[in-house]
Design an enzyme around this catalytic site. Sequence first.
Site, PDB file in Angstrom:
ATOM      1  N   GLU A  77      37.632  91.074  13.961  1.00  0.00           N
ATOM      2  CA  GLU A  77      37.816  89.668  13.576  1.00  0.00           C
ATOM      3  C   GLU A  77      37.067  88.750  14.539  1.00  0.00           C
ATOM      4  OE1 GLU A  77      41.956  88.485  12.490  1.00  0.00           O
ATOM      5  OE2 GLU A  77      42.300  90.631  12.483  1.00  0.00           O
ATOM      6  N   LYS A 116      19.346  76.465  28.059  1.00  0.00           N
ATOM      7  CA  LYS A 116      19.893  77.628  28.757  1.00  0.00           C
ATOM      8  C   LYS A 116      21.271  78.060  28.299  1.00  0.00           C
ATOM      9  CE  LYS A 116      16.955  76.310  32.311  1.00  0.00           C
ATOM     10  NZ  LYS A 116      16.659  75.156  31.405  1.00  0.00           N
ATOM     11  N   THR A 135      30.417  96.528  -6.051  1.00  0.00           N
ATOM     12  CA  THR A 135      29.656  95.289  -6.204  1.00  0.00           C
ATOM     13  C   THR A 135      30.683  94.271  -6.677  1.00  0.00           C
ATOM     14  OG1 THR A 135      29.095  95.764  -8.518  1.00  0.00           O
ATOM     15  CG2 THR A 135      27.487  96.472  -6.866  1.00  0.00           C
ATOM     16  N   TYR A 191       6.486  68.922  28.590  1.00  0.00           N
ATOM     17  CA  TYR A 191       7.881  69.140  28.987  1.00  0.00           C
ATOM     18  C   TYR A 191       8.717  67.862  28.846  1.00  0.00           C
ATOM     19  CZ  TYR A 191      12.075  70.051  31.676  1.00  0.00           C
ATOM     20  OH  TYR A 191      13.385  70.182  32.041  1.00  0.00           O
ATOM     21  N   ASN A 212       8.327  72.730  35.913  1.00  0.00           N
ATOM     22  CA  ASN A 212       8.148  72.924  34.466  1.00  0.00           C
ATOM     23  C   ASN A 212       7.616  74.314  34.135  1.00  0.00           C
ATOM     24  OD1 ASN A 212       8.921  70.301  34.485  1.00  0.00           O
ATOM     25  ND2 ASN A 212       6.995  69.444  33.724  1.00  0.00           N
ATOM     26  N   LYS A 256      53.166  94.816  13.387  1.00  0.00           N
ATOM     27  CA  LYS A 256      51.750  94.503  13.173  1.00  0.00           C
ATOM     28  C   LYS A 256      50.791  95.279  14.078  1.00  0.00           C
ATOM     29  CE  LYS A 256      50.122  91.833  10.758  1.00  0.00           C
ATOM     30  NZ  LYS A 256      50.057  90.365  10.768  1.00  0.00           N
ATOM     31  N   SER A 292      51.503  91.683  17.218  1.00  0.00           N
ATOM     32  CA  SER A 292      51.915  90.303  17.012  1.00  0.00           C
ATOM     33  C   SER A 292      53.094  90.013  17.931  1.00  0.00           C
ATOM     34  CB  SER A 292      52.315  90.122  15.544  1.00  0.00           C
ATOM     35  OG  SER A 292      53.241  89.061  15.422  1.00  0.00           O
TER      36      SER A 292
HETATM   37  N1  ARG Z   1      16.258  72.146  35.477  1.00  0.00           N
HETATM   38  C1  ARG Z   1      15.087  71.899  34.726  1.00  0.00           C
HETATM   39  C2  ARG Z   1      15.173  72.634  33.372  1.00  0.00           C
HETATM   40  O1  ARG Z   1      16.020  73.424  33.241  1.00  0.00           O
HETATM   41  C3  ARG Z   1      13.885  72.377  35.454  1.00  0.00           C
HETATM   42  C4  ARG Z   1      12.631  71.664  35.095  1.00  0.00           C
HETATM   43  C5  ARG Z   1      12.718  70.250  35.539  1.00  0.00           C
HETATM   44  N2  ARG Z   1      11.501  69.547  35.339  1.00  0.00           N
HETATM   45  C6  ARG Z   1      11.450  68.248  35.380  1.00  0.00           C
HETATM   46  N3  ARG Z   1      10.283  67.719  35.154  1.00  0.00           N
HETATM   47  N4  ARG Z   1      12.520  67.499  35.578  1.00  0.00           N
HETATM   48  O2  ARG Z   1      14.411  72.404  32.482  1.00  0.00           O
END
Ligand code: ARG
Length: 472
Positions: free
Chosen positions: A298, A333, A163, A325, A118, A291, A285
């Site tokens: 875009e 991520k 504007t 946690y 964690n 084109k 295109s």
């Molecule tokens: N892979 C987990 C994450 O990205 C790591 C931490 C996991 N901790 C746990 N108590 N399962 O958060």
Amino acid sequence: MTDTTSSQPAKAWSGRFSEPVSDLVKRYTASVFFDQRMARQDIRGSLAHAKMLARQGIIGAQDLADIERGMTQILGEIERGEFGWNLDDEDVHLNIEKRLTALVGDAGKRLHTGRSRNDQVATDIRLWLRDAIDQILALIGDFQKNLLDVAEANAATPMPGFTHLQVAQPVTFGHHLMAYYEMSRRDAERFADCRKRVNRLPLGSAALAGTSYPIDREFVAQELGFDEVCYNSLDAVSDRDFAIEFCAASALLMTHLSRFSEELILWMSPRVGFIDLADRFCTGSSIMPQKKNPDVPELVRGKTGRVNGSLIALLTLMKGQPLAYNKDNQEDKEPLFDTADTVIDTLRIYADMITGIRVKTDAMRDALKQGYATATDLADYLVKNGLPFRDAHEAVALAVRAADVKGCDLPQFSLDELRTAMAHVPGAAERVKDDVFAVLTVEGSLASRKHVGGTAPEQVRAAIARARSARA
Ligand code: ARG
């Protein structure tokens, strides 16, 4: 060194369980295929932790030497693409730890003393994000440098300012571009500010409550270049506000570039024709041979959607989580990586793309003749000659109406025609003299806006100089 891999349980916690998880659950709960991007940060964090453990006498000097040797080998394997990432080991942390133990035996098993995944993962993300922010700040700098060059070359190039997408008043193209410079300056400030809060060390918080070992968090913070430690263990392992902040700064940066893109697209349309973009940023295109499409701007506009989406994803991820946690946080991520990747690629491409803008000055000037762009200048002229502003506004509105009927622009009126057009507003006609034509020209209009922040070419140049010295 003893190789104790074979006696290791299948999972880091598996002694507690009577049956294994299904393949589906394994895949569902694993993060290794995306969090392996943090491998370098994970190793860096582990080395700092191990060094601290050895200094504090929690592990032996030989353990530290073994860990360092093993990690050097692992880093090499990762860099050469030889590391065998394994879904069974769930995430980057367990994969590396398992390999370390395979390489160096018991020392590898001692590494996790006084630590939890964690606080480990929170540390890795912060190290990763700090690097990403530094890269983004450098790229904003490149973008700004090129933007300033194009702005300087066009400090006195007149174009209509809009504007409501209606011609409003003359501005210079350089002034228009400098608006985006100001936005990017605030973007850079936001990233730099966010970095301060990213750069605090969670390690030492362990699972949630801290640890009973005599750890030295300040030492680890210093080793890893963190400004300070996170001061509450529960908060340190659970909150991802720093990542949310990063995504918010990214969403704003992308929003600014999306607006810029929208303008480039519009300006490049033959119906506007203010600019052309270098061929290398456009595609053709498959069916229409004529084109040339502004695909890059875009896509910048389009990719802003996914960055905004990531911000919402992280906010939503966080909002219902009790301390401390929760596994929900593993979902932080992908949106975070995707956001950084998108911002980095977009800035890189943009810095190059703006150097390829070809300005069509004639088209810009022609467009200025179509919307009575100097009407406000005429009203200001009347005011300076003693007419109250509301009366001047009305007098000029009448003049514009007359010009519409005649099919001409204001400077094309004769003095008499101009006076006649304003006749219904008492006091207006007699205030119009020959010198009125000087203020009705585009150059006159531009030059008169010469206060700080105005569009007069001298002020645009001053703004560019200010920007350059701030960057130096
Ligand atoms: N892979 C987990 C994450 O990205 C790591 C931490 C996991 N901790 C746990 N108590 N399962 O958060």
